[in-house]
Design a protein around this motif. Structure first.
Motif, PDB file in Angstrom:
ATOM      1  N   HIS A  44       0.836  -1.213   0.000  1.00 24.05           N
ATOM      2  CA  HIS A  44       0.000   0.000   0.000  1.00 24.05           C
ATOM      3  C   HIS A  44       0.866   1.256   0.000  1.00 24.05           C
ATOM      4  N   ARG A  45       1.970   1.225   0.717  1.00 28.15           N
ATOM      5  CA  ARG A  45       2.860   2.391   0.750  1.00 28.15           C
ATOM      6  C   ARG A  45       3.516   2.618  -0.607  1.00 28.15           C
ATOM      7  N   LEU A  46       3.879   1.527  -1.268  1.00 28.97           N
ATOM      8  CA  LEU A  46       4.521   1.647  -2.570  1.00 28.97           C
ATOM      9  C   LEU A  46       3.525   2.012  -3.675  1.00 28.97           C
ATOM     10  N   VAL A  47       2.303   1.460  -3.556  1.00 31.14           N
ATOM     11  CA  VAL A  47       1.254   1.725  -4.556  1.00 31.14           C
ATOM     12  C   VAL A  47      -0.005   2.164  -3.789  1.00 31.14           C
ATOM     13  N   PRO A  48      -0.130   3.442  -3.444  1.00 32.45           N
ATOM     14  CA  PRO A  48      -1.255   3.906  -2.615  1.00 32.45           C
ATOM     15  C   PRO A  48      -2.631   3.579  -3.188  1.00 32.45           C
ATOM     16  N   ALA A  49      -2.722   3.381  -4.501  1.00 31.07           N
ATOM     17  CA  ALA A  49      -4.019   3.064  -5.103  1.00 31.07           C
ATOM     18  C   ALA A  49      -4.515   1.685  -4.700  1.00 31.07           C
ATOM     19  N   VAL A  50      -3.635   0.845  -4.191  1.00 33.50           N
ATOM     20  CA  VAL A  50      -4.024  -0.502  -3.750  1.00 33.50           C
ATOM     21  C   VAL A  50      -4.301  -0.462  -2.250  1.00 33.50           C
ATOM     22  N   PRO A  51      -5.563  -0.604  -1.818  1.00 30.66           N
ATOM     23  CA  PRO A  51      -5.870  -0.589  -0.381  1.00 30.66           C
ATOM     24  C   PRO A  51      -5.172  -1.736   0.345  1.00 30.66           C
ATOM     25  N   MET A  52      -4.816  -1.495   1.604  1.00 29.85           N
ATOM     26  CA  MET A  52      -4.101  -2.510   2.372  1.00 29.85           C
ATOM     27  C   MET A  52      -4.941  -3.774   2.545  1.00 29.85           C
ATOM     28  N   LEU A  53      -6.252  -3.629   2.710  1.00 32.94           N
ATOM     29  CA  LEU A  53      -7.100  -4.803   2.895  1.00 32.94           C
ATOM     30  C   LEU A  53      -7.158  -5.643   1.626  1.00 32.94           C
ATOM     31  N   THR A  54      -7.176  -4.994   0.481  1.00 32.89           N
ATOM     32  CA  THR A  54      -7.157  -5.729  -0.786  1.00 32.89           C
ATOM     33  C   THR A  54      -5.838  -6.482  -0.938  1.00 32.89           C
ATOM     34  N   GLY A 290     -20.765  10.848  23.545  1.00 32.90           N
ATOM     35  CA  GLY A 290     -19.877  11.996  23.410  1.00 32.90           C
ATOM     36  C   GLY A 290     -18.713  11.977  24.367  1.00 32.90           C
ATOM     37  N   TRP A 291     -18.556  10.901  25.123  1.00 32.79           N
ATOM     38  CA  TRP A 291     -17.469  10.802  26.091  1.00 32.79           C
ATOM     39  C   TRP A 291     -16.165  10.310  25.466  1.00 32.79           C
ATOM     40  N   VAL A 292     -16.219   9.910  24.213  1.00 34.69           N
ATOM     41  CA  VAL A 292     -15.030   9.366  23.558  1.00 34.69           C
ATOM     42  C   VAL A 292     -14.086  10.508  23.194  1.00 34.69           C
ATOM     43  N   PRO A 293     -12.819  10.428  23.597  1.00 37.41           N
ATOM     44  CA  PRO A 293     -11.854  11.475  23.206  1.00 37.41           C
ATOM     45  C   PRO A 293     -11.745  11.585  21.691  1.00 37.41           C
ATOM     46  N   ASP A 294     -11.406  12.785  21.226  1.00 40.80           N
ATOM     47  CA  ASP A 294     -11.340  13.014  19.785  1.00 40.80           C
ATOM     48  C   ASP A 294     -10.348  12.090  19.089  1.00 40.80           C
ATOM     49  N   SER A 295      -9.301  11.691  19.809  1.00 44.00           N
ATOM     50  CA  SER A 295      -8.270  10.851  19.188  1.00 44.00           C
ATOM     51  C   SER A 295      -8.670   9.379  19.130  1.00 44.00           C
ATOM     52  N   ALA A 296      -9.673   8.969  19.934  1.00 41.84           N
ATOM     53  CA  ALA A 296     -10.009   7.540  20.037  1.00 41.84           C
ATOM     54  C   ALA A 296     -10.503   6.942  18.719  1.00 41.84           C
ATOM     55  N   PRO A 297     -11.438   7.588  17.997  1.00 43.90           N
ATOM     56  CA  PRO A 297     -11.898   6.973  16.739  1.00 43.90           C
ATOM     57  C   PRO A 297     -10.778   6.748  15.739  1.00 43.90           C
ATOM     58  N   GLY A 298      -9.829   7.690  15.664  1.00 42.46           N
ATOM     59  CA  GLY A 298      -8.715   7.525  14.744  1.00 42.46           C
ATOM     60  C   GLY A 298      -7.838   6.346  15.123  1.00 42.46           C
ATOM     61  N   LEU A 299      -7.538   6.222  16.425  1.00 42.81           N
ATOM     62  CA  LEU A 299      -6.730   5.091  16.892  1.00 42.81           C
ATOM     63  C   LEU A 299      -7.470   3.772  16.658  1.00 42.81           C
ATOM     64  N   ALA A 300      -8.789   3.780  16.923  1.00 38.97           N
ATOM     65  CA  ALA A 300      -9.582   2.568  16.719  1.00 38.97           C
ATOM     66  C   ALA A 300      -9.600   2.184  15.246  1.00 38.97           C
ATOM     67  N   GLN A 301      -9.631   3.186  14.366  1.00 39.16           N
ATOM     68  CA  GLN A 301      -9.647   2.894  12.935  1.00 39.16           C
ATOM     69  C   GLN A 301      -8.352   2.216  12.493  1.00 39.16           C
ATOM     70  N   HIS A 302      -7.209   2.716  13.015  1.00 42.48           N
ATOM     71  CA  HIS A 302      -5.933   2.084  12.669  1.00 42.48           C
ATOM     72  C   HIS A 302      -5.878   0.647  13.183  1.00 42.48           C
ATOM     73  N   ALA A 303      -6.332   0.467  14.441  1.00 36.29           N
ATOM     74  CA  ALA A 303      -6.334  -0.882  15.013  1.00 36.29           C
ATOM     75  C   ALA A 303      -7.266  -1.802  14.230  1.00 36.29           C
ATOM     76  N   GLN A 304      -8.435  -1.266  13.867  1.00 36.23           N
ATOM     77  CA  GLN A 304      -9.399  -2.070  13.111  1.00 36.23           C
ATOM     78  C   GLN A 304      -8.832  -2.473  11.759  1.00 36.23           C
ATOM     79  N   GLU A 305      -8.137  -1.561  11.102  1.00 32.68           N
ATOM     80  CA  GLU A 305      -7.583  -1.871   9.782  1.00 32.68           C
ATOM     81  C   GLU A 305      -6.528  -2.968   9.881  1.00 32.68           C
ATOM     82  N   LEU A 306      -5.692  -2.914  10.930  1.00 35.12           N
ATOM     83  CA  LEU A 306      -4.672  -3.945  11.108  1.00 35.12           C
ATOM     84  C   LEU A 306      -5.308  -5.299  11.409  1.00 35.12           C
ATOM     85  N   LEU A 307      -6.325  -5.294  12.278  1.00 37.19           N
ATOM     86  CA  LEU A 307      -6.991  -6.550  12.626  1.00 37.19           C
ATOM     87  C   LEU A 307      -7.694  -7.156  11.416  1.00 37.19           C
ATOM     88  N   LEU A 308      -8.395  -6.313  10.656  1.00 41.03           N
ATOM     89  CA  LEU A 308      -9.084  -6.826   9.468  1.00 41.03           C
ATOM     90  C   LEU A 308      -8.094  -7.281   8.404  1.00 41.03           C
TER      91      LEU A 308
END
Length: 354
Positions: A44-54, A290-308
């Protein structure tokens, strides 16, 4: 001088077996999945058009057929790869809930909500009916219908848990849905202006018609920030339908197994709402407070992408190409028809509601 007694062959074998048991059987496969994720990230880093999950799915399929590697994939690494395909997928689905709040859904307006529900229902029922008419094996029609109508590989993983689907059926369905979703990244932006859509309408069309969240982002961002915002909101509305769909599948399977003693999986009563789906709903509730810190969704997204990515590598490694080739024409036909259905239904829905 006292000599240490030597072990007999049988004792040596028992000692070797005990040594092997000290290692969890899933460790080799999980290690291979981690290596697969690292390789997918590099692609994905070398060819950004290719999603990491693909890339993860493709590398999993390649590993399953590469000389010298396939022996490990089918042998010592199989337990861990299967574990990644199931357990890590569940955790990723739970984290997906942090992307959605009740306010996001209500902010779309009831007309858009009704449009999304109608598109999901039409795509699911139409794909399921056609898949059965085409004679696809096992749970493939159900899994492909789920992946196209809701959220790609995550939805397939969720439904396969309650249906007890064969790993090869899951892998084939994931490969098809991932391929079509990736093609959408290149095809849909070309249709933006020819179809007479403004940026907001294009975003809603993408959100209603593209499978995976990452693929939606990659497709909609080509039309600017307004399109991207609307696309993500509509897409998350589809994600919110994951829980009721899983519950509906579980209820249907319970009734079928109660009335048909010879139905596959009889005796296994799938939970009405699996634990990981409850976790998904809990994360939606937490985000809504609304109790979730602003940074939490972003961190969760990175973790979710790695797990998936790890889960999809494991699922890709279960694909058996010779078997896929034997049913490839019918699977491809179903994928193409389902793609046309969801694209057409979502296009009509966007025009009616904007």
């Amino acid at each position: 001088m006292t000599l240490l007694p030597s072990l007999s062959p049988s004792a040596a074998a028992r000692a070797s077996a005990a040594s092997k048991k000290s290692w969890h059987p899933g460790i080799p496969g999980l290690a291979m999945a981690v290596a697969g994720v690292a390789a997918a990230w590099a692609v994905h880093r070398l060819v950004p058009a290719v999603p990491m999950l693909t890339a993860s799915v493709v590398l999993g399929v390649a590993a399953a057929h590469a000389p010298g590697v396939r022996t490990w994939v089918r042998g010592a690494c199989r337990p861990g790869l299967s574990l990644a395909g199931k357990r890590l997928m569940r955790v990723g689905i739970v984290l997906l809930g942090l992307k959605l709040s009740a306010g996001d859904v209500l902010g779309l307006g009831w007309a858009t909500v009704a449009m999304v529900v109608a598109v999901v229902a039409a795509t699911f029922s139409g794909t399921l009916w056609l898949g059965r008419r085409l004679g696809l094996r096992g749970d493939q029609p159900l899994l492909i219908a789920t992946g196209y109508s809701i959220c790609g590989a995550s939805a397939i993983g969720a439904v396969s848990e309650v249906s007890g689907s064969d790993e090869e059926d899951v892998a084939t369905s994931v490969a098809l849905v991932t391929l079509c979703g990736t093609l959408a990244i290149a095809v849909l932006p070309l249709l933006h202006h020819p179809l007479g859509l403004d940026d907001a309408q294009f975003g809603r069309w993408v959100g209603a018609g593209v499978h995976d969240v990452g693929q939606v982002v990659a497709t909609a961002q080509t039309a600017g920030p307004e399109a991207l915002t609307d696309a993500v909101l509509v897409k998350l509305m589809r994600v919110a339908l994951l829980a009721p769909l899983v519950a509906a599948v579980a209820v249907t399977l319970r009734r079928r197994r109660a009335h048909d003693p010879e139905a596959p999986g009889t005796g296994k009563r799938p939970p009405l709402v699996p634990l990981f789906v409850l976790g998904f709903l809990a994360m939606v509730g937490v985000r809504t407070t609304g109790w979730v810190p602003d940074s939490a969704p972003g961190l969760a997204q990175h973790a979710q992408e790695l797990l998936l990515a790890a889960a999809l590598f494991g699922l890709g490694s279960a694909v058996h190409l010779p078997t896929l080739v034997r049913t490839g024409g019918r699977v491809a036909a179903l994928g193409l028809c389902s793609w046309v259905v969801i694209a057409g239904a979502s296009y009509g829905g966007v025009l009616l509601t904007t």
